[in-house]
Design an enzyme around this catalytic site. Structure first.
Site, PDB file in Angstrom:
ATOM      1  N   ARG A   1       0.833  -1.201   0.000  1.00 39.05           N
ATOM      2  CA  ARG A   1       0.000   0.000   0.000  1.00 39.05           C
ATOM      3  C   ARG A   1       0.870   1.255   0.000  1.00 39.05           C
ATOM      4  O   ARG A   1       0.607   2.223  -0.722  1.00 39.05           O
ATOM      5  CB  ARG A   1      -0.924  -0.003   1.224  1.00 39.05           C
TER       6      ARG A   1
ATOM      7  N   PHE B   1     -11.779  -3.641  -5.195  1.00 44.36           N
ATOM      8  CA  PHE B   1     -11.769  -4.533  -4.037  1.00 44.36           C
ATOM      9  C   PHE B   1     -11.170  -3.770  -2.855  1.00 44.36           C
ATOM     10  O   PHE B   1     -10.263  -4.239  -2.164  1.00 44.36           O
ATOM     11  CB  PHE B   1     -10.977  -5.812  -4.314  1.00 44.36           C
TER      12      PHE B   1
ATOM     13  N   ASP C   1     -16.168  -1.773  -3.919  1.00 44.06           N
ATOM     14  CA  ASP C   1     -16.221  -3.030  -3.182  1.00 44.06           C
ATOM     15  C   ASP C   1     -17.671  -3.512  -3.160  1.00 44.06           C
ATOM     16  O   ASP C   1     -18.597  -2.701  -3.192  1.00 44.06           O
ATOM     17  CB  ASP C   1     -15.695  -2.855  -1.747  1.00 44.06           C
TER      18      ASP C   1
ATOM     19  N   ASP D   1      -6.943  -5.689  -6.342  1.00 40.60           N
ATOM     20  CA  ASP D   1      -6.537  -6.569  -5.229  1.00 40.60           C
ATOM     21  C   ASP D   1      -7.675  -7.554  -4.928  1.00 40.60           C
ATOM     22  O   ASP D   1      -8.345  -7.451  -3.892  1.00 40.60           O
ATOM     23  CB  ASP D   1      -6.207  -5.719  -3.998  1.00 40.60           C
TER      24      ASP D   1
ATOM     25  N   CYS E   1      -3.479 -13.235  -4.432  1.00 39.80           N
ATOM     26  CA  CYS E   1      -3.200 -13.861  -3.134  1.00 39.80           C
ATOM     27  C   CYS E   1      -3.389 -15.377  -3.225  1.00 39.80           C
ATOM     28  O   CYS E   1      -3.551 -16.044  -2.202  1.00 39.80           O
ATOM     29  CB  CYS E   1      -4.085 -13.269  -2.044  1.00 39.80           C
TER      30      CYS E   1
END
Length: 394
Positions: free
Chosen positions: A210, A226, A248, A298, A338
């Site tokens: 970040r 996201f 989101d 993300d 991820c």
């Protein structure tokens, strides 16, 4: 102690200190150990390999702990592992940062255990039956070393089904955290919802990424996809972004993001929040001919296993293609995965395909990784799950 014997030729990984023994590698087990019971693992020639926790209902049938036969896994052993993990994070907890991951499962030789620190509270997650058996020891050692106001358990995990364990959420020590707990990361304030937020309440694994991404946003128009509680958005405002659009699907995430913007006294007029499916909204932005200077993608885990990698690669490609279509020459895309099954070389290839489909030429100018409180154990490369790329459109 009950014993597990491995099939001939199936002991190589265990000898090389890999912490997982899969059910297919086992030849036979003596005396039917209980789920989570400590066992001794031997090869086909009856040579001792390691001590581990037995999980008969799981594909990972034994989680190995200790390879030295004279180092028995006692209460003192567990306490020492917890103390070692916490000691390794001491430098991360400073005036401008009071949150980090204190225990990262296999990477800290505590398979199945996650502990995160949020200000004066800890959140723990237990993935494996063996850790349930020593939970009281773990909690006692955490209290002894850190003296938190409270320890809250968020063991609402799909993986617990394979261990024969029910969900277990609630306070295990001290006092309940407030509904919105203030924390500090990179000098930025957040409010974390421990009881109802995603995972353990916050994603501290993106702390460094970040901050790095925000170095490129001054006077730029940013799209944060996201966005969750606003990690990339808040760092962007801290580095004087011109405006940020945050997207989101969660109403709670959007609500928390607005609280965090106000908490840091950032200019809310420069923020636009959208509750929507990200892929759907990216299509709408393209149809509206919107353009951005920097886009953050993300997403959640698309590839939970190797078997799902092909399908996930298509999803990552389509998502990144849609992002690239909203960037002009010189625009930047900070994109992440991820998924542990997605290695960095495959991710680069996916981005190359996405750029080709979008009619864009790109450069990789920075590679993102998980931070030091999410270490990767040399004998357990599966622990390297977070990777990202900063991409420039040429």
């Amino acid at each position: 102690m009950k014993k597990v014997f491995l099939n001939k030729g199936k002991d190589k990984a265990a000898w090389q200190l890999h912490p997982w023994v899969f059910s297919g590698a086992i030849q036979y087990v003596t005396e039917s150990p209980e789920n989570g019971e400590l066992v001794a693992v031997h090869n086909n020639d009856k040579e001792f390999i390691a001590y581990g926790l037995y999980h008969g209902s799981s594909r990972v049938a034994v989680r190995l702990l200790e390879w030295h036969p004279d180092q028995e896994v006692t209460e003192a052993w567990w306490r020492q592992k917890v103390a070692s993990a916490l000691s390794a994070r001491a430098r991360l907890l400073k005036e401008n940062n009071n949150t980090c991951r204190l225990v990262f499962a296999e990477a800290d030789f505590l398979p199945g255990l996650i502990v995160d620190k949020y200000a004066d509270y800890l959140v723990m997650q237990i993935h494996a039956a063996g850790l349930e058996k020593v939970k009281d020891i773990i909690v006692d050692e955490l209290v002894k070393l850190i003296s938190p106001k409270g320890i809250y358990e968020r063991s609402d995990l799909k993986s617990r089904e394979y261990e024969g364990l029910p969900d277990n959420n609630g306070l295990v020590y001290g006092e309940n955290p407030p509904e919105f707990l203030p924390i500090i990361e990179n000098g930025i304030q957040y409010e974390v919802n421990i009881a109802e937020g995603q995972k353990s309440g916050f994603y501290c694994d993106q702390r460094e990424n970040r901050f790095l991404t925000a170095q490129y946003v001054e006077e730029k128009r940013v799209l944060d996809c996201f966005s969750y509680s606003g990690g990339f958005t808040l760092n962007a405002f801290a580095q004087r972004a011109k405006e940020v659009w945050a997207v989101d699907s969660s109403a709670l995430a959007i609500e928390t993001l607005h609280k965090n913007v106000a908490l840091n006294n950032f200019d809310a007029s420069k923020l636009k929040t959208v509750q929507s499916d990200v892929n759907k909204y990216l299509r709408e932005l393209y149809d509206a001919n919107e353009k951005f200077d920097l886009i953050v993608l993300d997403p959640p885990k698309y590839a939970p296993s190797r078997s799902s990698l092909e399908k996930a690669s298509r999803a990552y490609k389509d998502l990144n293609r849609r992002g690239l279509l909203l960037l002009e020459k010189g625009g930047l895309l900070a994109t992440f995965s991820c998924s542990g099954a997605m290695d960095i070389d495959t991710f680069k290839q996916v981005l190359a395909w996405a750029a080709l489909d979008a009619g864009k030429e790109i450069q990789f100018i920075c590679q993102f990784n998980q931070p030091e409180d999410h270490p990767v154990r040399a004998s357990f490369p599966e622990g390297e799950y977070l990777k990202g790329l900063l991409v420039r459109v040429c």
